[in-house]
Design a protein around this motif. Structure first.
Motif, mmCIF file in Angstrom:
data_model
loop_
_atom_site.group_PDB
_atom_site.id
_atom_site.type_symbol
_atom_site.label_atom_id
_atom_site.label_comp_id
_atom_site.label_asym_id
_atom_site.label_seq_id
_atom_site.Cartn_x
_atom_site.Cartn_y
_atom_site.Cartn_z
ATOM 1 N N GLU A 148 0.924 -1.097 -0.034
ATOM 2 C CA GLU A 148 -0.154 0.197 -0.036
ATOM 3 C C GLU A 148 0.787 1.224 -0.032
ATOM 4 O OE1 GLU A 148 -4.040 0.080 2.349
ATOM 5 O OE2 GLU A 148 -2.218 0.865 3.595
ATOM 6 N N THR A 149 0.637 2.111 -0.922
ATOM 7 C CA THR A 149 1.473 3.385 -1.083
ATOM 8 C C THR A 149 0.784 4.398 -0.388
ATOM 9 O OG1 THR A 149 0.263 4.149 -3.018
ATOM 10 C CG2 THR A 149 2.170 2.637 -3.110
ATOM 11 N N PHE A 150 1.484 5.675 -0.161
ATOM 12 C CA PHE A 150 0.901 6.859 0.226
ATOM 13 C C PHE A 150 -0.246 7.194 -0.296
ATOM 14 C CE2 PHE A 150 0.605 11.486 0.133
ATOM 15 C CZ PHE A 150 0.788 11.944 1.390
ATOM 16 N N ALA A 151 -0.102 7.183 -1.830
ATOM 17 C CA ALA A 151 -1.446 7.480 -2.634
ATOM 18 C C ALA A 151 -2.704 6.834 -2.275
ATOM 19 C CB ALA A 151 -1.009 7.678 -4.193
ATOM 20 N N ASP A 152 -2.393 5.342 -2.197
ATOM 21 C CA ASP A 152 -3.462 4.399 -1.863
ATOM 22 C C ASP A 152 -4.284 4.807 -0.447
ATOM 23 O OD1 ASP A 152 -2.857 2.895 -3.939
ATOM 24 O OD2 ASP A 152 -1.399 1.794 -2.819
ATOM 25 N N GLN A 153 -3.074 5.185 0.613
ATOM 26 C CA GLN A 153 -3.853 5.609 1.871
ATOM 27 C C GLN A 153 -4.687 6.767 1.746
ATOM 28 O OE1 GLN A 153 -1.031 5.304 5.070
ATOM 29 N NE2 GLN A 153 -0.607 3.115 5.142
ATOM 30 N N GLN A 154 -4.273 7.848 1.056
ATOM 31 C CA GLN A 154 -5.212 8.970 0.876
ATOM 32 C C GLN A 154 -6.491 8.560 0.412
ATOM 33 O OE1 GLN A 154 -2.545 12.089 -1.079
ATOM 34 N NE2 GLN A 154 -2.923 13.190 0.873
ATOM 35 N N ALA A 155 -6.274 7.944 -0.905
ATOM 36 C CA ALA A 155 -7.480 7.456 -1.461
ATOM 37 C C ALA A 155 -8.404 6.773 -0.468
ATOM 38 C CB ALA A 155 -7.177 6.639 -2.730
ATOM 39 N N GLN A 156 -8.068 6.067 0.412
ATOM 40 C CA GLN A 156 -8.826 5.590 1.183
ATOM 41 C C GLN A 156 -9.296 6.524 2.479
ATOM 42 O OE1 GLN A 156 -6.523 2.085 3.096
ATOM 43 N NE2 GLN A 156 -6.154 1.586 1.087
ATOM 44 N N GLY A 157 -9.099 7.789 2.474
ATOM 45 C CA GLY A 157 -9.689 8.637 3.302
ATOM 46 C C GLY A 157 -8.749 8.575 4.726
ATOM 47 N N ARG A 158 -7.454 8.016 4.657
ATOM 48 C CA ARG A 158 -6.407 7.966 5.742
ATOM 49 C C ARG A 158 -5.509 8.846 5.880
ATOM 50 N NH1 ARG A 158 -4.883 1.807 5.049
ATOM 51 N NH2 ARG A 158 -3.406 2.402 6.902
ATOM 52 N N ARG A 159 -4.851 9.344 6.971
ATOM 53 C CA ARG A 159 -3.689 10.079 7.224
ATOM 54 C C ARG A 159 -2.554 9.280 7.040
ATOM 55 N NH1 ARG A 159 -4.816 14.992 9.060
ATOM 56 N NH2 ARG A 159 -2.788 15.212 9.708
ATOM 57 N N PRO A 160 -1.760 9.517 5.770
ATOM 58 C CA PRO A 160 -0.621 8.728 5.762
ATOM 59 C C PRO A 160 0.577 9.410 6.743
ATOM 60 C CG PRO A 160 -1.448 9.515 3.530
ATOM 61 C CD PRO A 160 -2.039 10.043 4.564
ATOM 62 N N ARG A 161 1.366 8.503 7.313
ATOM 63 C CA ARG A 161 2.375 8.855 8.308
ATOM 64 C C ARG A 161 3.593 8.172 7.905
ATOM 65 N NH1 ARG A 161 -2.319 8.630 11.034
ATOM 66 N NH2 ARG A 161 -2.835 10.187 12.494
ATOM 67 N N PHE A 162 4.828 8.778 7.828
ATOM 68 C CA PHE A 162 6.246 8.202 7.688
ATOM 69 C C PHE A 162 6.912 9.088 8.059
ATOM 70 C CE2 PHE A 162 5.194 10.297 3.842
ATOM 71 C CZ PHE A 162 6.393 10.788 3.429
ATOM 72 N N SER A 163 8.499 8.624 8.116
ATOM 73 C CA SER A 163 9.628 9.493 8.440
ATOM 74 C C SER A 163 9.982 10.104 7.408
ATOM 75 C CB SER A 163 10.723 8.877 9.181
ATOM 76 O OG SER A 163 11.780 9.534 9.298
ATOM 77 N N MET A 164 9.789 11.357 7.215
ATOM 78 C CA MET A 164 10.417 11.961 5.870
ATOM 79 C C MET A 164 11.922 12.057 6.057
ATOM 80 S SD MET A 164 9.040 14.330 3.559
ATOM 81 C CE MET A 164 7.725 14.923 4.035
ATOM 82 N N GLN A 165 12.707 12.121 7.267
ATOM 83 C CA GLN A 165 14.085 11.928 7.350
ATOM 84 C C GLN A 165 14.576 10.783 6.738
ATOM 85 O OE1 GLN A 165 16.547 13.866 7.982
ATOM 86 N NE2 GLN A 165 15.756 15.778 9.000
ATOM 87 N N SER A 166 14.020 9.603 7.421
ATOM 88 C CA SER A 166 14.635 8.239 7.040
ATOM 89 C C SER A 166 14.139 7.891 5.463
ATOM 90 C CB SER A 166 14.203 7.316 8.087
ATOM 91 O OG SER A 166 13.171 7.026 8.173
ATOM 92 N N ARG A 167 12.957 8.004 5.225
ATOM 93 C CA ARG A 167 12.484 7.219 4.119
ATOM 94 C C ARG A 167 12.511 8.037 2.793
ATOM 95 N NH1 ARG A 167 8.338 3.546 4.410
ATOM 96 N NH2 ARG A 167 9.012 3.058 2.338
#
Length: 184
Positions: A148-167
């Motif tokens: 599941e990608t960031f875009a997939d999570q947004q399309a599901q109405g979710r709040r994507p979260r991840f480490s901008m620094q590490s990822r």
């Protein structure tokens, strides 16, 4: 700070906040107070306060000649708009080396920037700005089991979260596009 009208790329005109050198001096003073508050909180075995949005957004505006949208309803989910290009910007920030950056399910932007308040592993008054490629964010796999990608999570109405620094920043070897100092 004064009001400033700016046109978005879609033609919408909004009124935002335009910051100047006097505001930068005020932000430097606020920065010192923020450090003191965080030191007091840590002395009580508490967590320090996150970087206030207005702080990172105002610094971005000063550094990149932009206007803060100040939640104008016509500004989509943009935090700032670059005066010269009318591009809408999302500004993300953190004051810890291992952030957890969150995006709204309907967050949009023309440009994405990350303000690192701890570029040397701790808060020392230096702020590094990184321009983040949107394609790297939208295609980022956040759930390995479901691919599941960031875009997939947004399309599901979710709040994507991840480490901008590490990822993104460390993984891609990004270099800051601008550096500023909040100490004299």
């Amino acid at each position: 700070m004064k009001d400033y009208k700016v046109r978005l790329k879609d033609g919408t005109i909004i009124t935002g906040d335009d910051f100047d050198q006097n505001d930068f001096e005020k932000l430097k003073s606020i920065f010192k107070k923020w450090l003191d508050i965080n030191a007091d909180l840590k002395s009580l075995k508490g967590r320090g306060l996150n970087v206030p949005d207005v702080f990172s957004e105002a610094l971005f505006c000063i550094a990149f000649d932009a206007v803060r949208t100040n939640n104008d309803p016509g500004a989509h989910s943009y935090d700032c708009v670059i005066k010269a290009t009318d591009e809408g910007v999302q500004v993300k920030s953190a004051s810890i080396p291992n952030d957890c950056t969150s995006f709204g399910p309907t967050s949009t932007w023309d440009l994405l920037y990350y303000a690192d308040f701890a570029p040397n592993g701790y808060v020392d008054g230096n702020v590094y700005f990184y321009e983040i490629d949107s394609a790297d964010v939208y295609s980022l796999v956040l759930n390995q089991k479901k691919n599941e990608t960031f875009a997939d999570q947004q399309a599901q109405g979710r709040r994507p979260r991840f480490s901008m620094q590490s990822r993104i920043i460390r993984e891609k070897g990004l270099k800051p596009v601008k550096k500023i100092s909040l100490v004299d």
